[in-house]
Design a protein around this motif. Structure first.
Motif, PDB file in Angstrom:
ATOM      1  N   SER A   9      23.933 -14.299 -40.833  1.00 48.40           N
ATOM      2  CA  SER A   9      23.604 -13.638 -42.099  1.00 48.40           C
ATOM      3  C   SER A   9      24.245 -12.251 -42.200  1.00 48.40           C
ATOM      4  O   SER A   9      24.652 -11.824 -43.281  1.00 48.40           O
ATOM      5  CB  SER A   9      22.093 -13.563 -42.298  1.00 48.40           C
ATOM      6  N   ASP A  10      24.356 -11.535 -41.066  1.00 44.60           N
ATOM      7  CA  ASP A  10      24.978 -10.197 -41.122  1.00 44.60           C
ATOM      8  C   ASP A  10      26.416 -10.297 -41.641  1.00 44.60           C
ATOM      9  O   ASP A  10      26.850  -9.505 -42.478  1.00 44.60           O
ATOM     10  CB  ASP A  10      25.019  -9.549 -39.733  1.00 44.60           C
ATOM     11  N   ARG A  11      27.127 -11.280 -41.121  1.00 46.35           N
ATOM     12  CA  ARG A  11      28.536 -11.441 -41.514  1.00 46.35           C
ATOM     13  C   ARG A  11      28.641 -11.893 -42.977  1.00 46.35           C
ATOM     14  O   ARG A  11      29.512 -11.436 -43.721  1.00 46.35           O
ATOM     15  CB  ARG A  11      29.187 -12.468 -40.581  1.00 46.35           C
ATOM     16  N   TRP A  14      27.969  -8.985 -45.099  1.00 47.64           N
ATOM     17  CA  TRP A  14      29.177  -8.135 -45.051  1.00 47.64           C
ATOM     18  C   TRP A  14      30.209  -8.667 -46.043  1.00 47.64           C
ATOM     19  O   TRP A  14      30.813  -7.898 -46.802  1.00 47.64           O
ATOM     20  CB  TRP A  14      29.755  -8.127 -43.625  1.00 47.64           C
ATOM     21  N   GLU A 307      17.270  -5.746 -50.876  1.00 50.48           N
ATOM     22  CA  GLU A 307      18.495  -5.512 -50.100  1.00 50.48           C
ATOM     23  C   GLU A 307      19.722  -5.617 -51.018  1.00 50.48           C
ATOM     24  O   GLU A 307      20.666  -4.820 -50.918  1.00 50.48           O
ATOM     25  CB  GLU A 307      18.560  -6.528 -48.948  1.00 50.48           C
TER      26      GLU A 307
END
Ligand code: TPP
Ligand code: MG
Length: 343
Positions: A9-11, A14, A307
């Motif tokens: 999910s972070d990528r 990003w 977010e």
């Protein structure tokens, strides 16, 4: 072999953030032409609609790989880490610009971020990137060159000559053919101006016995998977691939000081009837890759409303700061006019 299914999910967030950063940067360029005609000199060409394709492709690269697009080039350095402040100053022709105000929109370069330079000559990025790939091979640097160019560029000799040599020498290059349906003011399928053979355009790869594939360029993950496979192949010494990434150019061809910005320059300003069809534009706008990817991440439970809002606010501030930075920067001094001129 890894695929987009392995992206955490972070990528993915990003990737979404980079898409938004490109869009917001270019929104400010567009606004400048509408609200302050003359403030930005020279031609600029916006890439809205291309963000998913750009980010999907660049998310696969290794740190030292080179990125070489054509003149519609703002999105790539933003993802590579170039300063939006310096980029904006460059577009305004100011001395704190990426190229000290001497390059402008069509000649951005940032070698420190693996972005050697761009050209306004259609098809030349293909030759330049192929040369850079030959250098990488001869020097054994391990770099792959990511080359981007438009559908119209496939009519140029440089396309055929470059792909021929890259295939013969098995050069480490990935050719990403950005099919945005338009070549300046001409639609790719305009019946009374028949001008481009080949459908899909990725079939042209067969002439060089290299892989050719067409993907949905509005889906960053589809682009990611195709480019990752091509980059791995190039890295392994197996040579180039051609990836046709299909999307729709959401802005007009370009803006310039001598071209009235509205209503003829921007589809959203009633300009669609000038050379595009309103219906086709509305359809593409409804399928805008940025909100679509955001909604997909939300559906998967990877991105919450708060977010998404925080990302949007941060990006807006970043790009507002870029405009302020550019406006505060002085133009180059007249006595510098012949500096950095090599011809
Ligand atoms: C060699 C050359 N011929 C003509 C032009 C004029 N021109 C500028 S943009 C353009 C169309 C390019 O279409 P495409 O390759 O699809 O790129 P896009 O603008 O869609 O990104 C043309 C013909 C040019 N810049 N260079
Ligand atoms: Mg095009």
């Amino acid at each position: 072999m890894p695929t987009s299914d392995d992206l955490g999910s972070d990528r993915l967030i990003w990737m979404y953030t980079q898409m938004l950063r490109i869009r917001e940067f270019e929104e400010r360029v567009k606004r400048t032409f509408l609200e302050h005609p003359g403030a930005m000199r020279g031609h600029t060409h916006l890439g809205d609609g291309a963000e998913a394709s750009i980010v999907g492709a660049l998310a696969t690269r290794h740190e030292t790989d080179l990125v070489m697009p054509s003149y519609r080039c703002h999105g790539y350095p933003i993802v590579l880490g170039s300063s939006p402040c310096k980029m904006m100053a460059e577009l305004y022709g100011r001395s704190d610009g990426l190229c000290r105000g001497f390059g402008g929109s069509m000649h951005l370069a940032d070698p420190a971020h693996h972005f050697p330079g761009t050209s306004g000559i259609i098809g030349q990025s293909i030759a330049h990137a192929t040369g850079a790939a030959l250098t990488a091979q001869v020097k054994n640097t391990g770099q792959v060159v990511y080359c981007f160019f438009g559908d119209g560029s496939t009519k140029q000799g440089a396309f055929f000559e470059s792909l021929n040599m890259a295939a013969v020498w098995k050069l480490p290059v990935v050719y990403v053919l950005e099919n945005n349906e338009y070549q300046a003011y001409t639609h790719i399928s305009l019946e009374d101006a028949n001008h481009l053979a080949g459908d899909p355009l990725s079939k042209k790869a067969a002439a060089f016995s290299i892989p050719g594939i067409t993907v949905d360029g509005t889906d960053p993950l589809q682009v990611y998977d195709a480019v990752l496979a091509a980059a791995d192949r190039a890295r392994a010494g197996a040579g180039p691939s051609l990836i046709e990434s299909k999307f729709y150019r959401l802005s007009a061809h370009g803006n310039a000081i001598n071209v009235p910005p509205a209503p003829t320059q921007f589809p959203e300003h009633e300009a669609v009837g000038v050379y595009g069809k309103k219906s086709e534009y509305r359809q593409a706008q409804a399928a805008d890759p940025i909100p679509r990817f955001r909604d997909e991440l939300m559906r998967k439970g990877m991105l919450a409303d708060a977010e998404a809002q925080r990302i949007a606010d941060t990006v807006r501030c970043e790009m507002d700061d870029a405009v302020q930075f550019a406006l505060a920067s002085p133009p180059p001094a007249p006595e510098e006019a012949t500096n950095y001129v090599y011809a």
